[in-house]
Design a protein around this motif. Structure first.
Motif, PDB file in Angstrom:
ATOM      1  N   ASP A 119      34.019   8.109  -6.996  1.00  0.00           N
ATOM      2  CA  ASP A 119      32.927   8.460  -7.898  1.00  0.00           C
ATOM      3  C   ASP A 119      31.662   8.881  -7.134  1.00  0.00           C
ATOM      4  OD1 ASP A 119      32.058   8.653 -10.682  1.00  0.00           O
ATOM      5  OD2 ASP A 119      30.735   6.955 -10.238  1.00  0.00           O
ATOM      6  N   GLY A 120      31.705   8.851  -5.812  1.00  0.00           N
ATOM      7  CA  GLY A 120      30.575   9.333  -5.031  1.00  0.00           C
ATOM      8  C   GLY A 120      29.725   8.269  -4.360  1.00  0.00           C
ATOM      9  N   PHE A 121      30.090   6.987  -4.523  1.00  0.00           N
ATOM     10  CA  PHE A 121      29.368   5.946  -3.800  1.00  0.00           C
ATOM     11  C   PHE A 121      29.703   6.107  -2.315  1.00  0.00           C
ATOM     12  CE2 PHE A 121      28.949   4.329  -8.004  1.00  0.00           C
ATOM     13  CZ  PHE A 121      27.796   3.554  -8.000  1.00  0.00           C
ATOM     14  N   LYS A 122      28.700   5.972  -1.471  1.00  0.00           N
ATOM     15  CA  LYS A 122      28.882   6.320  -0.063  1.00  0.00           C
ATOM     16  C   LYS A 122      29.058   5.127   0.874  1.00  0.00           C
ATOM     17  CE  LYS A 122      26.527  10.655  -0.721  1.00  0.00           C
ATOM     18  NZ  LYS A 122      27.286  10.859  -1.887  1.00  0.00           N
ATOM     19  N   ASN A 123      28.444   4.003   0.570  1.00  0.00           N
ATOM     20  CA  ASN A 123      28.418   2.856   1.487  1.00  0.00           C
ATOM     21  C   ASN A 123      29.063   1.638   0.840  1.00  0.00           C
ATOM     22  OD1 ASN A 123      26.725   4.278   3.461  1.00  0.00           O
ATOM     23  ND2 ASN A 123      25.162   4.149   1.880  1.00  0.00           N
ATOM     24  N   VAL A 124      30.368   1.715   0.644  1.00  0.00           N
ATOM     25  CA  VAL A 124      31.088   0.653  -0.047  1.00  0.00           C
ATOM     26  C   VAL A 124      32.177   0.104   0.860  1.00  0.00           C
ATOM     27  CG1 VAL A 124      32.378   0.049  -2.132  1.00  0.00           C
ATOM     28  CG2 VAL A 124      30.709   1.895  -2.216  1.00  0.00           C
ATOM     29  N   LYS A 125      32.221  -1.218   0.966  1.00  0.00           N
ATOM     30  CA  LYS A 125      33.265  -1.871   1.762  1.00  0.00           C
ATOM     31  C   LYS A 125      33.976  -2.905   0.902  1.00  0.00           C
ATOM     32  CE  LYS A 125      31.180  -1.150   6.288  1.00  0.00           C
ATOM     33  NZ  LYS A 125      30.459   0.007   5.833  1.00  0.00           N
ATOM     34  N   ASP A 126      35.271  -3.012   1.100  1.00  0.00           N
ATOM     35  CA  ASP A 126      36.117  -3.964   0.396  1.00  0.00           C
ATOM     36  C   ASP A 126      36.217  -5.241   1.214  1.00  0.00           C
ATOM     37  OD1 ASP A 126      38.298  -5.072  -1.177  1.00  0.00           O
ATOM     38  OD2 ASP A 126      39.627  -4.367   0.412  1.00  0.00           O
ATOM     39  N   MET A 127      36.005  -6.396   0.552  1.00  0.00           N
ATOM     40  CA  MET A 127      36.145  -7.679   1.242  1.00  0.00           C
ATOM     41  C   MET A 127      37.589  -8.168   1.098  1.00  0.00           C
ATOM     42  SD  MET A 127      33.984 -11.241   0.912  1.00  0.00           S
ATOM     43  CE  MET A 127      34.802 -11.964  -0.516  1.00  0.00           C
ATOM     44  N   GLY A 128      38.354  -8.005   2.141  1.00  0.00           N
ATOM     45  CA  GLY A 128      39.737  -8.462   2.135  1.00  0.00           C
ATOM     46  C   GLY A 128      39.823  -9.977   2.042  1.00  0.00           C
ATOM     47  N   GLY A 129      40.813 -10.456   1.328  1.00  0.00           N
ATOM     48  CA  GLY A 129      41.006 -11.898   1.185  1.00  0.00           C
ATOM     49  C   GLY A 129      40.230 -12.518   0.044  1.00  0.00           C
ATOM     50  N   GLY A 130      39.167 -11.828  -0.387  1.00  0.00           N
ATOM     51  CA  GLY A 130      38.410 -12.244  -1.554  1.00  0.00           C
ATOM     52  C   GLY A 130      37.784 -13.627  -1.483  1.00  0.00           C
ATOM     53  N   TYR A 131      37.475 -14.118  -2.675  1.00  0.00           N
ATOM     54  CA  TYR A 131      36.814 -15.413  -2.829  1.00  0.00           C
ATOM     55  C   TYR A 131      37.666 -16.539  -2.247  1.00  0.00           C
ATOM     56  CZ  TYR A 131      34.276 -19.204  -5.188  1.00  0.00           C
ATOM     57  OH  TYR A 131      33.556 -20.335  -5.470  1.00  0.00           O
ATOM     58  N   VAL A 132      38.974 -16.395  -2.323  1.00  0.00           N
ATOM     59  CA  VAL A 132      39.881 -17.411  -1.778  1.00  0.00           C
ATOM     60  C   VAL A 132      39.627 -17.589  -0.284  1.00  0.00           C
ATOM     61  CG1 VAL A 132      42.314 -17.945  -1.296  1.00  0.00           C
ATOM     62  CG2 VAL A 132      41.655 -17.065  -3.539  1.00  0.00           C
ATOM     63  N   ASP A 133      39.545 -16.489   0.466  1.00  0.00           N
ATOM     64  CA  ASP A 133      39.278 -16.588   1.897  1.00  0.00           C
ATOM     65  C   ASP A 133      37.850 -17.058   2.178  1.00  0.00           C
ATOM     66  OD1 ASP A 133      41.749 -16.010   2.898  1.00  0.00           O
ATOM     67  OD2 ASP A 133      41.217 -14.049   3.720  1.00  0.00           O
ATOM     68  N   TRP A 134      36.915 -16.641   1.322  1.00  0.00           N
ATOM     69  CA  TRP A 134      35.524 -17.076   1.479  1.00  0.00           C
ATOM     70  C   TRP A 134      35.458 -18.612   1.429  1.00  0.00           C
ATOM     71  CZ3 TRP A 134      31.122 -14.084   2.254  1.00  0.00           C
ATOM     72  CH2 TRP A 134      29.896 -14.743   2.128  1.00  0.00           C
ATOM     73  N   VAL A 135      36.106 -19.185   0.416  1.00  0.00           N
ATOM     74  CA  VAL A 135      36.119 -20.640   0.248  1.00  0.00           C
ATOM     75  C   VAL A 135      36.887 -21.298   1.394  1.00  0.00           C
ATOM     76  CG1 VAL A 135      36.947 -22.525  -1.240  1.00  0.00           C
ATOM     77  CG2 VAL A 135      35.817 -20.530  -2.247  1.00  0.00           C
ATOM     78  N   ARG A 136      38.003 -20.716   1.775  1.00  0.00           N
ATOM     79  CA  ARG A 136      38.822 -21.259   2.864  1.00  0.00           C
ATOM     80  C   ARG A 136      38.019 -21.362   4.167  1.00  0.00           C
ATOM     81  NH1 ARG A 136      43.312 -17.702   3.149  1.00  0.00           N
ATOM     82  NH2 ARG A 136      44.083 -18.790   1.323  1.00  0.00           N
ATOM     83  N   ASN A 137      37.081 -20.423   4.363  1.00  0.00           N
ATOM     84  CA  ASN A 137      36.238 -20.436   5.556  1.00  0.00           C
ATOM     85  C   ASN A 137      35.010 -21.335   5.415  1.00  0.00           C
ATOM     86  OD1 ASN A 137      36.935 -18.329   7.860  1.00  0.00           O
ATOM     87  ND2 ASN A 137      37.727 -17.555   5.918  1.00  0.00           N
ATOM     88  N   LYS A 138      34.924 -21.995   4.258  1.00  0.00           N
ATOM     89  CA  LYS A 138      33.815 -22.930   3.990  1.00  0.00           C
ATOM     90  C   LYS A 138      32.443 -22.242   4.032  1.00  0.00           C
ATOM     91  CE  LYS A 138      36.173 -27.135   5.499  1.00  0.00           C
ATOM     92  NZ  LYS A 138      37.525 -26.777   5.505  1.00  0.00           N
ATOM     93  N   PHE A 139      32.423 -20.973   3.571  1.00  0.00           N
ATOM     94  CA  PHE A 139      31.161 -20.250   3.461  1.00  0.00           C
ATOM     95  C   PHE A 139      30.458 -20.686   2.186  1.00  0.00           C
ATOM     96  CE2 PHE A 139      33.051 -16.489   6.018  1.00  0.00           C
ATOM     97  CZ  PHE A 139      32.795 -17.149   7.204  1.00  0.00           C
ATOM     98  N   PRO A 140      29.140 -20.502   2.102  1.00  0.00           N
ATOM     99  CA  PRO A 140      28.382 -20.999   0.944  1.00  0.00           C
ATOM    100  C   PRO A 140      28.816 -20.363  -0.374  1.00  0.00           C
ATOM    101  CG  PRO A 140      26.936 -19.825   2.496  1.00  0.00           C
ATOM    102  CD  PRO A 140      28.294 -19.829   3.081  1.00  0.00           C
ATOM    103  N   ILE A 141      28.947 -21.221  -1.367  1.00  0.00           N
ATOM    104  CA  ILE A 141      29.289 -20.767  -2.714  1.00  0.00           C
ATOM    105  C   ILE A 141      28.246 -21.270  -3.697  1.00  0.00           C
ATOM    106  CG2 ILE A 141      31.758 -20.583  -2.274  1.00  0.00           C
ATOM    107  CD1 ILE A 141      32.088 -23.265  -3.780  1.00  0.00           C
TER     108      ILE A 141
END
Length: 150
Positions: A119-141
């Protein structure tokens, strides 16, 4: 063997057409891990959570700039793609904004990122692993949503 020889040009044409449509946006989805996503979120990137409102309310990435716009919606017939996804994102974000897109496990965010780039967005990155990996790494929620609101 003659049947395969006759089908080969059609298969090649189909594969070339498929490759053309996959590459037509000119932009390739870049998937980053949660560590890289955390660093980007801490340096002024917007975190776009594409999970359902219910999933988001149960807990989400703790980010200064966070938006929840579901890519899929629950309906009586199951989950369907949000037909207004791009319009909703465009009403809040500019095509030049720096976005990190995340979901529960990394599947919806991959599709959402692809759609945004197309759609023309230029600076977009996908977070692989999602919220599951975020929590698994004990990052702030953030789980500050009151149970009464659910």
């Amino acid at each position: 063997m003659a049947v395969w020889a006759n089908m080969l040009p059609h298969c090649v044409a189909f594969l070339l057409l498929l490759l053309f449509f996959m590459c037509r946006s000119g932009a390739k989805v870049v998937t980053i891990d949660v560590r890289a996503a955390k660093n980007l979120i801490q340096t002024n990137h917007i975190y776009l959570d594409v999970r359902t409102v219910e999933e988001f309310a149960k807990g989400h990435v703790d980010a200064a700039k966070i938006i929840n716009i579901p890519y899929m919606m629950d309906t009586p017939k199951g989950r369907v793609k949000n037909p207004d996804f791009l319009k909703e994102v465009s009403s809040i974000c500019n095509k030049e904004d720096q976005l990190v897109v995340g979901c529960q496990s990394g599947v919806r965010s991959l599709y959402a990122t692809s759609d945004l780039l197309s759609d023309g967005f230029k600076n977009v990155k996908d977070m692989g692993g999602g919220y599951v990996d975020w929590v698994r790494n004990k990052f702030p929620i953030n789980t500050s949503v009151a149970k009464e609101e659910l």
